[in-house]
Structure formats: structure tokens, C-alpha cells
Design a protein around this motif. Sequence first.
Motif, PDB file in Angstrom:
ATOM      1  N   THR A 255      -9.108  -5.573   5.048  1.00  0.00           N
ATOM      2  CA  THR A 255      -8.448  -6.216   3.910  1.00  0.00           C
ATOM      3  C   THR A 255      -7.457  -7.288   4.349  1.00  0.00           C
ATOM      4  O   THR A 255      -7.026  -8.108   3.558  1.00  0.00           O
ATOM      5  CB  THR A 255      -7.758  -5.124   3.051  1.00  0.00           C
TER       6      THR A 255
ATOM      7  N   LEU B 192      -5.576   7.323  -2.957  1.00  0.00           N
ATOM      8  CA  LEU B 192      -6.105   6.765  -1.719  1.00  0.00           C
ATOM      9  C   LEU B 192      -6.679   7.836  -0.798  1.00  0.00           C
ATOM     10  O   LEU B 192      -7.420   7.528   0.126  1.00  0.00           O
ATOM     11  CB  LEU B 192      -5.008   5.984  -0.999  1.00  0.00           C
TER      12      LEU B 192
ATOM     13  N   TRP C 156     -12.674   2.486  -1.853  1.00  0.00           N
ATOM     14  CA  TRP C 156     -11.521   1.593  -1.670  1.00  0.00           C
ATOM     15  C   TRP C 156     -11.381   0.736  -2.926  1.00  0.00           C
ATOM     16  O   TRP C 156     -12.322   0.047  -3.313  1.00  0.00           O
ATOM     17  CB  TRP C 156     -11.750   0.751  -0.428  1.00  0.00           C
TER      18      TRP C 156
ATOM     19  N   ALA D  82     -10.008   0.258   6.395  1.00  0.00           N
ATOM     20  CA  ALA D  82      -9.909  -0.547   5.170  1.00  0.00           C
ATOM     21  C   ALA D  82      -8.739  -1.523   5.253  1.00  0.00           C
ATOM     22  O   ALA D  82      -8.846  -2.672   4.801  1.00  0.00           O
ATOM     23  CB  ALA D  82      -9.763   0.365   3.954  1.00  0.00           C
TER      24      ALA D  82
ATOM     25  N   LEU E 124       0.834  -1.195   0.000  1.00  0.00           N
ATOM     26  CA  LEU E 124       0.000   0.000   0.000  1.00  0.00           C
ATOM     27  C   LEU E 124       0.872   1.249   0.000  1.00  0.00           C
ATOM     28  O   LEU E 124       1.780   1.362   0.817  1.00  0.00           O
ATOM     29  CB  LEU E 124      -0.903  -0.018   1.229  1.00  0.00           C
TER      30      LEU E 124
ATOM     31  N   LEU F  90      -7.632   5.351   6.204  1.00  0.00           N
ATOM     32  CA  LEU F  90      -7.436   4.020   5.610  1.00  0.00           C
ATOM     33  C   LEU F  90      -7.286   2.895   6.628  1.00  0.00           C
ATOM     34  O   LEU F  90      -7.331   1.725   6.264  1.00  0.00           O
ATOM     35  CB  LEU F  90      -6.198   4.016   4.703  1.00  0.00           C
TER      36      LEU F  90
END
Length: 180
Positions: free
Chosen positions: A104, A71, A77, A100, A30, A97
Amino acid sequence: MGKDSANASASAWVRRFAPLVPAGGAVLDLACGGGRHSRLFLDRGHPVTAIDQDVVQSTLATGAEVIAADLEGGAPWPLGERRFAGIVVTNYLWRPLFAAIRQTLAADGVLIYETFAAGNEAFGRPRNPAHLLRPGELLEQCAGLTIVAYEDGSTGTAVIQRICAVNGPGPVAVNPAPGR
């Protein structure tokens, strides 16, 4: 860049805990930047999804799924309901984030996170509190995960927080050699 030099450019913290990501499990890099951690995990045999706002395809190793996404721009997302055995985040903080990221992370998945923290202003950039973790913030964000390792303090050139956490009971034995 050869395999050894690509792996040497990866964060020592990420190299230290990379072996905990289940073999062959998908990894999310990420805010991947130039892809140094994508290359590390590809070399370890993991399928990798690399996300960044400005992805430069030529900087990522062949074989990574590359997603260009803002982002921070309020877009949905980009990964939907996908889950990853490993998530790596370094030198990046966008607090919205965190939810998320947690959603994830697959069951038994490994989160490896390392970024700047409050106090870094004494060393240079970033200085903006919006880009600096508060004391203990990564521990708070990882509540409910099994903490494998956590550090918060000065390296002599920066102030950072680092965490490795598992979404489940964690590994039976953890003794990865420090990669410093």
C-alpha cells in the motif's frame, strides 16, 4: 481540541518525520484509535484515510475518510489497490498486515511505524509476545526500503521499536529536528 493541542498529542516520532511525507500526498492512519495522527496530517494539508475496528467519528477531524474495519478478522484488505504517500502505525501490531502495508506504500512513500517491543513486559502492557516486536523485526519487515531512522530500546517507561522508511532512494537530505 485546537490545532496546537491536537498536534501536541501526536507521537513525537510521527511529528519528527511527518515533513518527509510528500506535500499533499494521501496518508493512511492504520489502527487510528482516536485519530491524533489523522489530525496531525490533516492540519499539514494531507488527505487522510483513517482505519480502525472501532472508529468514533467525533474523535476524528473533519475531512478524514474513515473506514471501520476489523483488520485482524480475516476480511479482505479494505483498501484494495490504493497507494499512500504516507502510512502511520503506532501502538499496534498485527504481523499478517506487514505485506499489505508494504504493498500500500506508494513509490517514494514514507512509512512511520512505532510500537511496543520485546522487553516491554517489565513495564506493563502489552506483555503478550504476539503484540511485541522481536529484536530487529521492523528492520526485517522494511528490507528493501530506505531506512531514514530506526530505534529499538527502552524509553524508561516502555520498550519500543520505531522506524521511518522510504519506498525508494529516500530524501536527499534528512535532518528533521527531534520532536522529543
